[in-house]
Design an enzyme around this catalytic site. Structure first.
Site, PDB file in Angstrom:
ATOM      1  N   ASP A  24      -1.792   0.255  -9.030  1.00 54.33           N
ATOM      2  CA  ASP A  24      -2.871   1.243  -9.060  1.00 54.33           C
ATOM      3  C   ASP A  24      -2.516   2.473  -9.887  1.00 54.33           C
ATOM      4  OD1 ASP A  24      -0.965   2.082  -7.023  1.00 54.33           O
ATOM      5  OD2 ASP A  24      -2.402   3.679  -6.605  1.00 54.33           O
ATOM      6  N   GLU A  50      12.088  12.080  -2.606  1.00 60.07           N
ATOM      7  CA  GLU A  50      12.140  12.765  -3.903  1.00 60.07           C
ATOM      8  C   GLU A  50      10.976  13.757  -4.023  1.00 60.07           C
ATOM      9  OE1 GLU A  50      12.442   9.572  -3.288  1.00 60.07           O
ATOM     10  OE2 GLU A  50      14.096   8.716  -4.436  1.00 60.07           O
ATOM     11  N   ARG A  51       9.828  13.350  -3.503  1.00 60.08           N
ATOM     12  CA  ARG A  51       8.628  14.197  -3.518  1.00 60.08           C
ATOM     13  C   ARG A  51       8.870  15.454  -2.695  1.00 60.08           C
ATOM     14  NH1 ARG A  51       4.735  10.044  -1.978  1.00 60.08           N
ATOM     15  NH2 ARG A  51       5.201   9.249  -4.052  1.00 60.08           N
ATOM     16  N   ASP A  88       1.506   0.927  -1.980  1.00 58.48           N
ATOM     17  CA  ASP A  88       0.682   2.125  -1.768  1.00 58.48           C
ATOM     18  C   ASP A  88      -0.371   2.254  -2.867  1.00 58.48           C
ATOM     19  OD1 ASP A  88       2.010   3.358   0.578  1.00 58.48           O
ATOM     20  OD2 ASP A  88       3.730   3.237  -0.755  1.00 58.48           O
ATOM     21  N   THR A  97       7.666  -2.505  -4.592  1.00 57.94           N
ATOM     22  CA  THR A  97       7.180  -1.179  -4.217  1.00 57.94           C
ATOM     23  C   THR A  97       8.288  -0.131  -4.227  1.00 57.94           C
ATOM     24  OG1 THR A  97       6.108   0.103  -2.453  1.00 57.94           O
ATOM     25  CG2 THR A  97       7.518  -1.703  -1.753  1.00 57.94           C
ATOM     26  N   THR A  98       7.859   1.095  -4.299  1.00 57.13           N
ATOM     27  CA  THR A  98       8.757   2.236  -4.228  1.00 57.13           C
ATOM     28  C   THR A  98       8.930   2.700  -2.790  1.00 57.13           C
ATOM     29  OG1 THR A  98       8.260   3.013  -6.432  1.00 57.13           O
ATOM     30  CG2 THR A  98       8.746   4.699  -4.843  1.00 57.13           C
ATOM     31  N   GLU A 138      -1.990   6.547   0.793  1.00 54.12           N
ATOM     32  CA  GLU A 138      -1.433   7.873   0.534  1.00 54.12           C
ATOM     33  C   GLU A 138      -2.163   8.968   1.315  1.00 54.12           C
ATOM     34  OE1 GLU A 138       1.332   8.179  -0.623  1.00 54.12           O
ATOM     35  OE2 GLU A 138       1.748   6.746  -2.218  1.00 54.12           O
ATOM     36  N   ASP A 182       2.041  -4.259  -5.761  1.00 54.36           N
ATOM     37  CA  ASP A 182       2.420  -2.907  -5.374  1.00 54.36           C
ATOM     38  C   ASP A 182       1.862  -2.687  -3.957  1.00 54.36           C
ATOM     39  OD1 ASP A 182       2.963  -0.064  -5.532  1.00 54.36           O
ATOM     40  OD2 ASP A 182       0.816   0.180  -5.882  1.00 54.36           O
ATOM     41  N   SER A 209       9.558   2.900   1.323  1.00 49.12           N
ATOM     42  CA  SER A 209      10.692   2.488   2.147  1.00 49.12           C
ATOM     43  C   SER A 209      10.390   1.166   2.859  1.00 49.12           C
ATOM     44  CB  SER A 209      10.971   3.549   3.214  1.00 49.12           C
ATOM     45  OG  SER A 209      10.990   4.827   2.639  1.00 49.12           O
TER      46      SER A 209
HETATM   47  C1  XBP Z   1       4.416   4.711  -3.546  1.00 47.10           C
HETATM   48  C2  XBP Z   1       5.396   5.792  -3.429  1.00 47.10           C
HETATM   49  C3  XBP Z   1       6.011   6.060  -2.128  1.00 47.10           C
HETATM   50  C4  XBP Z   1       5.012   6.447  -1.052  1.00 47.10           C
HETATM   51  C5  XBP Z   1       5.698   6.999   0.157  1.00 47.10           C
HETATM   52  O1  XBP Z   1       4.984   3.675  -4.249  1.00 47.10           O
HETATM   53  O2  XBP Z   1       5.705   6.439  -4.405  1.00 47.10           O
HETATM   54  O3  XBP Z   1       6.917   7.110  -2.290  1.00 47.10           O
HETATM   55  O4  XBP Z   1       4.170   7.443  -1.536  1.00 47.10           O
HETATM   56  O5  XBP Z   1       6.676   6.134   0.656  1.00 47.10           O
HETATM   57  P1  XBP Z   1       4.217   2.286  -4.558  1.00 47.10           P
HETATM   58  P2  XBP Z   1       8.179   6.616   0.941  1.00 47.10           P
HETATM   59  O6  XBP Z   1       2.851   2.596  -5.054  1.00 47.10           O
HETATM   60  O7  XBP Z   1       5.115   1.680  -5.584  1.00 47.10           O
HETATM   61  O8  XBP Z   1       4.206   1.474  -3.303  1.00 47.10           O
HETATM   62  O9  XBP Z   1       8.079   7.921   1.653  1.00 47.10           O
HETATM   63  O10 XBP Z   1       8.781   5.534   1.761  1.00 47.10           O
HETATM   64  O11 XBP Z   1       8.855   6.782  -0.400  1.00 47.10           O
HETATM   65 MG    MG Z   2       0.915   2.288  -5.980  1.00 45.58          MG
END
Ligand code: XBP
Ligand code: MG
Length: 319
Positions: free
Chosen positions: A188, A54-55, A10, A121-122, A17, A8, A124
């Site tokens: 995490d 989405e957030r 982030d 990962t989620t 974050e 993963d 971008s």
């Molecule tokens: C983390 C997320 C992401 C980031 C922000 O995903 O949910 O949305 O917070 O990145 P992961 P974006 O832990 O799976 O990496 O603004 O590009 O979505």
């Molecule tokens: Mg994460």
């Protein structure tokens, strides 16, 4: 045999974050002369929604001073998100988002041992590219074990549904051409764990700032940073502890302590020498504490989508 680590981003590779995305979101609001600023606590709550756009949309939907029309909110969220990612990339370039402690060492160990590396990962792709460039694409980064290379990088844009949906893990497995039990996910967050488990990938949790105290079930191990390795002798963990200081194997709280030591991927001298104890994995439950249904993973890679609450592949009705 462990053949790949699936990372993963982030919270796991980087503690991004609070020092990266949150800062960048607030600067994007400022750039568009919007009065909104997210606090650390508010952002923590918003992190339950995966995906930055989405957030934003979820937050805008709650605000009285946001556009009333959904189409306008969507356009605004798109523009804010684009700006946020550009600002985030600058922060990364400037060194504001370092690798978490122990990450580079484990990546290097894996490379040396012939264990492949992948990202699921989620976030971008531009954000991942900025991180990879900053941390692994410099002459400096090519020291010691050589350049870190990821064999598969699956990002937010590559999936129809983001974590906790398992699609990102399924795509990573397909790109690696490996079965889930040949791999280990590093995550995490509870959503990330659910995504890995939904794809039947064993998952190890390294606690991050925002998910330090969340209940995580179904991980094969939970612990602090990857710089804290369990000693070999300490691989005999009796219960499913969810502390933040030491590593522990995670099992269903209903399970009786075992007398035989449980192996741990990070207690092996090299990740590749770790053999996955499928019997232990099969015991891990992702069942929420108050639910009676147990969730036992099979070795199939073709199960349907799962949610954090343990949805199993549907079987055709018996005739
Ligand atoms: C983390 C997320 C992401 C980031 C922000 O995903 O949910 O949305 O917070 O990145 P992961 P974006 O832990 O799976 O990496 O603004 O590009 O979505
Ligand atoms: Mg994460």
């Amino acid at each position: 045999m462990l053949q790949a680590l699936i990372w993963d981003v982030d919270g796991t590779l980087v503690e991004s974050e609070r020092d990266g995305h949150l800062v960048a979101f607030n600067r994007a609001f400022e750039a568009l002369a919007l009065p909104w600023r997210w606090s650390e606590a508010h952002y923590g709550a918003l992190l339950r929604i995966t995906g930055g756009r989405e957030r934003l949309l979820a937050d805008l939907a709650q605000r009285d001073d946001a556009p009333a029309l959904a189409s306008e909110r969507e356009a605004l969220a798109r523009e804010l998100h684009r700006r946020k990612n550009a600002i985030y990339a600058e922060l990364v370039r400037d060194g504001a988002v370092p690798l978490r402690a122990g990450v580079r060492e484990l990546l290097e160990e894996a490379m040396v041992a012939g264990v492949k590396l992948a990202i699921a990962t989620t976030t971008s792709r531009v954000n991942v590219e900025a991180l990879l460039k900053r941390h692994f694409d410099t002459p400096d980064a090519a020291r010691g074990a050589g350049r870190i290379r990821f064999d598969a990088v699956v990002c937010g844009e590559d999936v129809a549904t983001k974590k906790p949906d398992p699609e990102v893990y399924r795509r990573a497995l397909a790109a690696l051409r490996l079965g889930p039990l040949d791999t280990l996910a590093l995550e995490d967050s509870p959503g990330g764990v659910a995504a890995a488990r939904g794809a039947e990938v064993p998952v190890l949790v390294t606690r991050s700032a925002y998910f330090a105290h969340d209940t995580v079930e179904g991980a094969v191990a939970i612990g602090p940073g990857l710089d804290v390795r369990p000693a070999k002798a300490a691989s005999r963990w009796p219960t499913c502890a969810t502390g933040t200081r030491a590593w522990s194997t995670c099992r269903s709280s209903a399970e009786r302590p075992r007398s035989t030591p449980l192996p741990h991927p990070l207690s092996s001298p090299s990740p590749r020498s770790f053999r996955w104890p499928s019997s232990h994995y099969a015991r891990c439950s992702i069942t929420p504490p108050n639910t009676a249904t147990a969730c036992r993973p099979s070795t199939s890679t073709t199960s349907s989508r799962s949610t954090p609450s343990c949805r199993r592949p549907r079987r055709p009705p018996r005739r």
